[in-house]
Design a protein around this motif. Structure first.
Motif, PDB file in Angstrom:
ATOM      1  N   ARG A  10       0.828  -1.208   0.000  1.00  9.88           N
ATOM      2  CA  ARG A  10       0.000   0.000   0.000  1.00  9.88           C
ATOM      3  C   ARG A  10       0.861   1.257   0.000  1.00  9.88           C
ATOM      4  O   ARG A  10       0.599   2.201  -0.742  1.00  9.88           O
ATOM      5  CB  ARG A  10      -0.939  -0.012   1.203  1.00  9.88           C
ATOM      6  N   ALA A  11       1.894   1.266   0.835  1.00 10.83           N
ATOM      7  CA  ALA A  11       2.787   2.431   0.913  1.00 10.83           C
ATOM      8  C   ALA A  11       3.492   2.657  -0.420  1.00 10.83           C
ATOM      9  O   ALA A  11       3.553   3.784  -0.923  1.00 10.83           O
ATOM     10  CB  ALA A  11       3.815   2.247   2.030  1.00 10.83           C
ATOM     11  N   LEU A  12       4.018   1.580  -1.014  1.00 15.25           N
ATOM     12  CA  LEU A  12       4.688   1.722  -2.299  1.00 15.25           C
ATOM     13  C   LEU A  12       3.695   2.115  -3.400  1.00 15.25           C
ATOM     14  O   LEU A  12       4.046   2.847  -4.318  1.00 15.25           O
ATOM     15  CB  LEU A  12       5.431   0.443  -2.664  1.00 15.25           C
ATOM     16  N   THR A 114      16.612  -0.058 -13.489  1.00 16.04           N
ATOM     17  CA  THR A 114      16.092  -1.252 -12.838  1.00 16.04           C
ATOM     18  C   THR A 114      17.241  -2.049 -12.244  1.00 16.04           C
ATOM     19  O   THR A 114      18.407  -1.728 -12.466  1.00 16.04           O
ATOM     20  CB  THR A 114      15.275  -2.118 -13.824  1.00 16.04           C
ATOM     21  N   TRP A 115      16.910  -3.072 -11.490  1.00 12.11           N
ATOM     22  CA  TRP A 115      17.928  -3.971 -10.947  1.00 12.11           C
ATOM     23  C   TRP A 115      18.042  -5.230 -11.800  1.00 12.11           C
ATOM     24  O   TRP A 115      18.938  -6.035 -11.610  1.00 12.11           O
ATOM     25  CB  TRP A 115      17.612  -4.366  -9.498  1.00 12.11           C
ATOM     26  N   ALA A 141      18.648   0.282  -2.105  1.00  9.85           N
ATOM     27  CA  ALA A 141      17.803  -0.025  -0.942  1.00  9.85           C
ATOM     28  C   ALA A 141      16.325  -0.020  -1.346  1.00  9.85           C
ATOM     29  O   ALA A 141      15.548  -0.880  -0.917  1.00  9.85           O
ATOM     30  CB  ALA A 141      18.062   0.974   0.184  1.00  9.85           C
ATOM     31  N   HIS A 142      15.932   0.948  -2.177  1.00  6.72           N
ATOM     32  CA  HIS A 142      14.554   0.996  -2.678  1.00  6.72           C
ATOM     33  C   HIS A 142      14.241  -0.267  -3.478  1.00  6.72           C
ATOM     34  O   HIS A 142      13.168  -0.866  -3.329  1.00  6.72           O
ATOM     35  CB  HIS A 142      14.360   2.255  -3.534  1.00  6.72           C
ATOM     36  N   PHE A 143      15.179  -0.699  -4.326  1.00  4.57           N
ATOM     37  CA  PHE A 143      14.974  -1.903  -5.113  1.00  4.57           C
ATOM     38  C   PHE A 143      14.841  -3.133  -4.212  1.00  4.57           C
ATOM     39  O   PHE A 143      14.028  -4.021  -4.482  1.00  4.57           O
ATOM     40  CB  PHE A 143      16.117  -2.108  -6.110  1.00  4.57           C
ATOM     41  N   LYS A 144      15.646  -3.204  -3.161  1.00  8.41           N
ATOM     42  CA  LYS A 144      15.545  -4.317  -2.208  1.00  8.41           C
ATOM     43  C   LYS A 144      14.149  -4.349  -1.595  1.00  8.41           C
ATOM     44  O   LYS A 144      13.547  -5.414  -1.443  1.00  8.41           O
ATOM     45  CB  LYS A 144      16.596  -4.193  -1.100  1.00  8.41           C
ATOM     46  N   MET A 145      13.630  -3.162  -1.252  1.00  7.51           N
ATOM     47  CA  MET A 145      12.277  -3.077  -0.685  1.00  7.51           C
ATOM     48  C   MET A 145      11.249  -3.541  -1.719  1.00  7.51           C
ATOM     49  O   MET A 145      10.331  -4.292  -1.394  1.00  7.51           O
ATOM     50  CB  MET A 145      11.985  -1.643  -0.255  1.00  7.51           C
ATOM     51  N   LEU A 146      11.408  -3.109  -2.974  1.00  7.62           N
ATOM     52  CA  LEU A 146      10.489  -3.547  -4.026  1.00  7.62           C
ATOM     53  C   LEU A 146      10.537  -5.065  -4.188  1.00  7.62           C
ATOM     54  O   LEU A 146       9.493  -5.702  -4.333  1.00  7.62           O
ATOM     55  CB  LEU A 146      10.831  -2.877  -5.365  1.00  7.62           C
ATOM     56  N   ALA A 154      10.240 -16.265  -2.701  1.00  9.57           N
ATOM     57  CA  ALA A 154      11.442 -15.983  -1.922  1.00  9.57           C
ATOM     58  C   ALA A 154      12.704 -16.369  -2.681  1.00  9.57           C
ATOM     59  O   ALA A 154      13.705 -15.675  -2.626  1.00  9.57           O
ATOM     60  CB  ALA A 154      11.386 -16.709  -0.583  1.00  9.57           C
ATOM     61  N   ARG A 155      12.664 -17.459  -3.425  1.00 10.66           N
ATOM     62  CA  ARG A 155      13.879 -17.883  -4.142  1.00 10.66           C
ATOM     63  C   ARG A 155      14.267 -16.882  -5.228  1.00 10.66           C
ATOM     64  O   ARG A 155      15.430 -16.725  -5.536  1.00 10.66           O
ATOM     65  CB  ARG A 155      13.736 -19.288  -4.679  1.00 10.66           C
ATOM     66  N   ILE A 156      13.287 -16.200  -5.832  1.00 10.90           N
ATOM     67  CA  ILE A 156      13.596 -15.149  -6.805  1.00 10.90           C
ATOM     68  C   ILE A 156      14.196 -13.953  -6.076  1.00 10.90           C
ATOM     69  O   ILE A 156      15.219 -13.416  -6.464  1.00 10.90           O
ATOM     70  CB  ILE A 156      12.330 -14.714  -7.581  1.00 10.90           C
ATOM     71  N   ARG A 157      13.546 -13.569  -5.007  1.00  9.99           N
ATOM     72  CA  ARG A 157      13.970 -12.414  -4.232  1.00  9.99           C
ATOM     73  C   ARG A 157      15.397 -12.606  -3.725  1.00  9.99           C
ATOM     74  O   ARG A 157      16.220 -11.696  -3.797  1.00  9.99           O
ATOM     75  CB  ARG A 157      12.997 -12.252  -3.064  1.00  9.99           C
ATOM     76  N   ASN A 158      15.706 -13.776  -3.229  1.00  9.14           N
ATOM     77  CA  ASN A 158      17.025 -14.031  -2.657  1.00  9.14           C
ATOM     78  C   ASN A 158      18.100 -14.162  -3.724  1.00  9.14           C
ATOM     79  O   ASN A 158      19.270 -13.950  -3.457  1.00  9.14           O
ATOM     80  CB  ASN A 158      16.989 -15.294  -1.796  1.00  9.14           C
ATOM     81  N   ARG A 159      17.710 -14.518  -4.944  1.00 10.46           N
ATOM     82  CA  ARG A 159      18.670 -14.689  -6.029  1.00 10.46           C
ATOM     83  C   ARG A 159      19.091 -13.363  -6.639  1.00 10.46           C
ATOM     84  O   ARG A 159      20.200 -13.203  -7.110  1.00 10.46           O
ATOM     85  CB  ARG A 159      18.039 -15.579  -7.099  1.00 10.46           C
TER      86      ARG A 159
END
Length: 184
Positions: A10-12, A114-115, A141-146, A154-159
């Motif tokens: 919601r915040a993003l 983009t990241w 840091a913003h990209f990490k939050m996104l 989670a496996r995508i996020r962690n990769r």
């Protein structure tokens, strides 16, 4: 944890809505927004001969994070396939707008941040890393939050790494690669 994700989404979403209004972005298909900006930097010459000089108008590309988040859960391949299809559709809309929209008539180069590492060469994108500055660290840091909020698994996020990269697409490359953007 789900409550935290919903609050963060919601915040993003509010930040995205503010950004959309602030920079007068236009929606281009399901996953892209475009705005106008002035390029600030050294002269760049692209492989197709397009020359970008300091203060030239560029088309700024932004992802529609809410739309991407709506891709939902699933395997990396399934979510990646859905995203690729929506991205091709959005790039076709960009090509149409570049050809027909008077507000983009003076734009010879589109640029986004983009990241996502080195994707898009098949349709003409050129990717370059951003210089390491405090702004780049903040953007990482913003990209990490996104990624935490919107990554489908989670496996995508962690990769993924959150290294901010600039993506460049000339009007010429977009036009030349239009047939590769067929949705289907």
């Amino acid at each position: 944890m789900k409550v935290m994700h919903r609050l963060a989404q919601r915040a993003l979403g509010l930040i995205d809505a503010w950004y959309y209004r602030r920079y007068k972005l236009k929606t281009l298909g399901p996953v892209l927004f475009v705005g106008r900006s002035h390029y600030r930097g050294p002269e760049l010459k692209f492989d197709d001969g397009t020359l970008l000089r300091d203060n030239d108008v560029i088309g700024r590309l932004h992802f529609n994070n809410a739309s991407i988040a709506a891709l939902g859960e699933g395997s990396m391949h399934r979510v990646g396939f859905r995203f690729a299809k929506l991205m091709r559709e959005s790039l076709r809309k960009l090509a149409e707008a570049a050809h027909n929209d008077p507000s983009l008539a003076d734009v010879r180069v589109f640029q986004g941040t983009t990241w996502i590492p080195a994707h898009g060469e098949v349709v003409g994108f050129v990717s370059t890393p951003m210089p390491k500055t405090w702004k780049t660290r903040l953007l990482a840091a913003h990209f990490k939050m996104l990624m935490w909020v919107f990554a489908p698994a989670a496996r995508i996020r962690n990769r993924e790494q959150a290294e901010p990269r600039l993506y460049w697409l000339t009007r010429e490359a977009l036009s030349r690669n239009l047939d590769k953007l067929k949705v289907g």
